[in-house]
Each structure stands twice: as structure tokens, then as C-alpha cells.
Design an enzyme around this catalytic site. Structure first.
Site, short mmCIF file in Angstrom:
data_model
loop_
_atom_site.label_atom_id
_atom_site.label_comp_id
_atom_site.label_asym_id
_atom_site.label_seq_id
_atom_site.Cartn_x
_atom_site.Cartn_y
_atom_site.Cartn_z
N ARG B 16 17.67 -8.27 56.70
CA ARG B 16 17.15 -8.74 55.44
C ARG B 16 15.91 -7.48 55.32
O ARG B 16 16.11 -6.61 54.25
CB ARG B 16 16.35 -10.04 55.66
CG ARG B 16 16.02 -10.68 54.43
CD ARG B 16 14.86 -10.05 53.60
NE ARG B 16 13.62 -10.27 54.40
CZ ARG B 16 12.38 -9.90 54.31
NH1 ARG B 16 12.23 -9.18 53.26
NH2 ARG B 16 11.52 -10.17 55.16
N HIS B 214 4.74 -10.81 62.01
CA HIS B 214 5.72 -10.00 61.48
C HIS B 214 4.85 -8.74 61.14
O HIS B 214 4.12 -8.70 60.39
CB HIS B 214 6.16 -10.70 60.10
CG HIS B 214 6.98 -9.69 59.22
ND1 HIS B 214 8.47 -9.76 59.22
CD2 HIS B 214 6.90 -8.77 58.48
CE1 HIS B 214 9.10 -9.05 58.34
NE2 HIS B 214 7.83 -8.21 57.85
N CYS B 247 10.75 4.59 56.73
CA CYS B 247 10.66 6.07 57.44
C CYS B 247 9.20 6.58 57.74
O CYS B 247 8.57 6.85 57.07
CB CYS B 247 11.11 7.08 56.33
SG CYS B 247 11.02 8.88 56.81
#
Lengths: 338, 338
Positions: B16, B214, B247
């Protein structure tokens, strides 16, 4: 920074450990520029050279010149790595304030690294102690002698390193006259719970002489391990600008903890490193100029300082008087759900 | 794993959060392979899709099919992200066991992310609660409703996020019927001391409903922050295989904490994740096949497991009965300085 902040010493070791691990020779002129830039950023502890035979490590052939330049800064503490008595004499002659002797817990690593067993290195270390004391008695300035215990957290040659061996070697180093015990994760195998255990183990043996930790970031745990060491009272850490000296993209990579990322973490927690992050990040330009094409690492250099950073830093700094508490300070005004 | 080990839940969110952050669409067939490989490695919690309009996020257009495949594993807990009531109904119809609703503390981020203010999201959340309760009363299986508080640790749009706002939103989410409060470092700005403070802040409001963290690894602090959360009693963490979704080489990068590196740290500390690291590392092949050229991150994947790992893991596992102690266990035989 504020008087309420607790000091943490960050020693830049890129000039020694970082450069030692790459093939290309950095010129003396660039090493001087690096020292200047680090000093301008507020770095006041640097390990700038090692005294080993130039034919074995050409990168360190200019140790005398590099140290001479570093010593032009009155308040810069200059360290050299020294594997033997001859090197110690050269380091004293060069005028360093700290000498680190690498003493591996792993016999296999010790033989590979300095061609001596740990016991033979302890003998050499005791001889360095005598040399330094002799110089002091003859009127030379005080020089700290640091036992740099290496492969403490594991060894790629030997595998696991028994706790009893670590304790025995730390005890031997103290008995041989170490001013300071430093613990090195030479091969990047340290893990957080182990770090706490080994610090307590060595503290039982060495007390306050246990002062400094040296992590590599091989498995991404360098900062987590540093955090544990902070929680166990350690206030001195080695690091390399741009993580120089190891390639995280290669198997078995062993770069030092990145100086910028370490200082960012320490700053964010309200510790006073004396180092200006913006200037420190700017100092990476020296490496880019000196070693074109060499990979420069670092999360902060890529992502930048977060917007909230300056505010958070001040808040934690002003609350360090009650720093042991985990309670939040609700100083901000509510604004949500209006 | 041994009964003496404390369990830590690692939820794979790469399907997800990871995929959502890259442009390329992964085919449903590869998503199935990823689920199969993660399951084979021992992963038993996966956030596999979000229910948002397919025109906004084509990557998630196959949510129903992906969830149907995940649900073929009886003991796999399947989560979907749901921003509104319609999505909640779709998630219930698809048969998920957990629904996460993203509720931003930052008004600016909330508007940008779900086109609702935090207060409006709380209203939507309360409506989801009613929907789930209605389904339960009509005989449907129990579904957990998770308030996924986002931008808790900072916001790139707003800057610092006031603690009072976090507490107010957590309170509102509990009052609106949250089974679980999860805290998200959406923009990768969390720092260790702040993590501990905010956990205690939210626990004061939400008690044991605060269960899950998270983290993104934007500034290299993902694992250090996880360590602090562990120390503050958190036992559930989100992570992405290969750090997919951000990234680290680009400014503002926001990849999730890397699953393999997180599991390595947890394993090394003696926690039981139920996940086999060797198989987990092997599962990266699915990503390499599905997304050729996409950068795959991870320290462990580059450096490999250290030699000493298996032994250390067993030692910590067997000593977890006395896990609160920092005292070392000197079980190894001395061998140095002989």
C-alpha cells in the site's frame, strides 16, 4: 548553545578511519581544507592520522604535516591512531593530545590488523604508557592514552566475541595504564541490546574510564546503537563526514556512522555538540572536490533539515534541566478541530 | 521461536504505502506473488491496498482482487487504508480484518491528502464506526477500526505540529470509536526524544488503544525511533520490503522503514517477529522481477547477516525471562590473552 544543554563530543575520524578505507590518496592540501572546514563548523575533536609505515598505508604518509596543521587551532583536540611504540614516539613528537592504540578482542583480527596477539598489544600499550609518562616527567604536555578496543561487538573473522574476553581485555588495558577505554564496532555487527550489555560489562571493569564509542553503520543500526550508548551514559562518539570509508552498497560494507546524521540526532534530542549542522553539511564540498566520484553518504544531506528542526531543538534545549523525564511539554497553542 | 520471547508485530505496508509512492503500476499477479513470498517468510500482518478512486490512484485499482488473494491465508491479518465511508463499505465487502483511516493532525496536510479538515475526518471516522458496528450486529465478522493519525511528528506543509493538537485529535479519535490509535511519521521528521514524548502524550489520552507506530526513514532515524517506541511499550510497527516507496537519494525522500532491517534489529534484541530473515531477504526478488530498475534499499540486503547473528539471537531469546536487566550474561568461555 544554552548552559542547560548536556555536552556530547563528536570526534571526526574521517581523516583517519574514512580515508584509510579508500584506495585513493587525498592530498595534504585537501586534508588541511577538510580540517579547516570541520573546525569552522564547530568540530573540536578530530582523529586526523595514524602512524603506520607509509609503505603499508600511503594515505597516512603525511601524518606529521596534517597534525601540524590541526595543531594550529588552539582549542582543537587532535588524536592519532598508533599501533606500536615507534608510532607513539612519532605521535608525541608531532604534538597530538590523544593517542589511540587499537587493541582487538578477536585474536584473528588482532593478528591481521597489527600482527600481534591481544596480549602482545597490551604489552605494547604498557610501553606506550611508560613513554608518555616519561615525556610528561620531562616537561612535555599531557597526552591522553586511549585503549581502542576493537572487534568488541563481533568479528568477521572470528564470529561472536565472548563477553568474558571483552571484560578481560578491558581489565588488562586499565591495568596497563589506559586513561580512556573506547569500544569499537570495527566490523559493523553491533546491535542495540548487545550495546547496552557490553557498556555495563566494561563499566564494571573500567568505571569512568569507559568513555567513547566507535560505531560503523554496516547494518543501518549505527544511530540506534548510539542512542542506547547515550542512555547508558556515553557522551563521546566517533563519526565520519559523509560516512566516508565504506560503501553501503557493497557486501560487508563498513563505513563509519555519518557525522551529519549523528549530529542531527543529537541536536534534535537537545544535546550540545557545538557543531553547526548547516556548516557541517557545507563541508562535504571538500570531499566532493578532493575525491570526485567517491560516493558521499548521508540521509540529512539528501533530505535536508526539517522545517520544525530549529523550534524543536530550542524546546528540548530549554527543557534539558528536567531532561530525565519523558513527560511532554505542552507549550504549543491548540489549533486543531476548530 | 521460544515461548520466552516477547512478540512484536511487523506489518508489511509496502503493497500500500510503498507502491502508492511510485509511479509504476505493479500488476495484480506480482502483488499476489509478493503476498505469497511475505507469507512464506512468516509475515502475518499486511496492509495490501487502499480504497480510493482508481482515477486518483490507479496503483490501487485492483484492491478487491489483491485482498481476495490475501484472504486465502486463514491466519493472515489483512488491512486496507480507507479515507471515507464509501471506501469503508468496499473494504468490509472485500473482507479485510482491519481498516485504517488516515487522520492528519496538520490541517494543511489533511486538506491536501483527503480534502477534509481533521474535524471532518473525525466525522467520517465516526460514520465508519457506525457502519462497522452495524455490519457486526448483522452478523459480519469483527473488523478493527484504526485511527491512523498522520503528520504526528511534523509536517512538510505546516512545520512543527503542536503537542496539544496531537492530544486533541487522539482524544477525538477515541471518542469517535477508534479500536486502535496508530501514529504516523508521514514526512519522516520524527526524532528519538520527541517519539518518547509523543507516545506518552497520546497514551495519557488513549491508553492501551495506542498500539502501532509508522515510521519513514527519511533522515536515517527510523530504527532509532523504533527503539524508543519499543522502550515505551509499543509492539506493532509498519515497514516496507526494500524500503519501497521513497528514494533516499532525493530531497524530501519518504520511504518507509525497511522491513528486513527492522526485523533484523528486533531479532537481534530477542523479540519474536515470527519472520524468517533469510526468506524475507529472498522475497526481494519479487520486487526486482516486478519493478526492474526500481531502486531497492536495505542495509542487511547489502551486508548480509553477521556470523554471530544466530548465536546472539538465541542467547537473547533464552535470556528474555530476565529481559529488563542490562546485566550481561557471561556464558561464553574466556579465550583471550592466553
Amino acid at each position: 548553545m544554552s548552559d542547560t544543554q548536556e555536552r556530547v563530543v563528536v570526534t571526526e575520524v574521517g581523516l583517519r578511519d574514512g580515508l584509510q578505507s579508500i584506495d585513493r590518496i587525498m592530498s595534504t592540501a585537501f586534508k588541511r581544507r577538510w580540517i579547516d572546514a570541520a573546525y569552522a563548523a564547530g568540530v573540536r575533536h578530530m582523529e586526523v592520522a595514524s602512524f603506520v609505515p607509509a609503505k603499508l598505508l600511503p594515505q597516512m604518509a603525511d601524518a606529521d604535516d596534517v597534525i601540524a596543521h590541526a595543531r594550529t587551532y588552539d582549542d582543537l583536540i587532535v588524536t592519532a591512531l598508533v599501533p606500536n611504540l615507534k608510532g607513539a614516539q612519532r605521535a608525541l613528537d608531532a604534538g597530538v593530545q590523544r593517542i589511540v592504540a587499537p587493541i582487538s578482542v578477536s585474536v584473528a583480527h588482532s593478528l591481521a590488523n597489527v600482527r600481534k596477539t591481544p596480549a602482545q598489544m597490551i604489552d605494547a600499550f604498557a610501553a606506550m604508557r611508560e613513554l608518555i609518562d616519561g615525556a610528561l616527567n620531562a616537561g612535555a604536555p599531557r597526552v591522553e592514552l586511549i585503549a581502542g578496543l576493537s572487534t568488541v561487538f563481533g568479528c568477521t573473522l572470528q564470529g561472536a566475541v565472548p563477553y568474558a574476553d571483552i571484560a578481560a581485555l578491558a581489565r588488562a588495558a586499565v591495568q596497563a595504564g589506559a586513561d580512556v577505554i573506547a569500544l569499537g564496532d570495527t566490523t559493523g555487527e553491533a546491535t542495540p541490546r548487545q550495546v547496552g550489555e557490553i557498556i555495563e560489562l566494561v563499566r564494571d571493569v573500567a568505571g569512568d574510564r569507559l568513555r567513547s564509542l566507535h560505531f560503523h553503520d554496516t547494518r543501518g543500526l549505527g544511530l540506534a546503537n548510539t542512542l542506547v550508548a547515550l542512555q547508558h551514559g556515553i557522551r563521546e562518539f566517533d563519526a565520519s563526514l559523509a560516512g566516508l570509508g565504506g560503501c553501503p552498497h557493497a557486501p560487508g560494507a563498513t563505513g563509519n556512522v555519518n557525522t551529519e546524521d549523528l549530529v542531527f540526532m543529537l541536536d534534535s534530542m537537545g544535546y550540545d555538540t557545538g557543531i553547526d549542522l548547516t556548516r557541517l553539511l557545507a563541508s562535504r564540498a571538500v570531499l566532493a572536490d578532493a575525491l570526485p566520484g567517491e560516493p558521499l553518504y548521508g540521509y540529512l544531506a539528501r533530505a535536508g533539515l526539517p522545517k520544525q528542526f530549529a523550534a524543536a531543538r530550542e524546546r528540548f534545549a530549554s527543557s534539558r534541566a528536567s531532561a530525565q523525564s519523558c513527560q511532554p511539554s505542552q507549550s504549543s497553542s491548540p489549533q486543531v478541530l476548530q
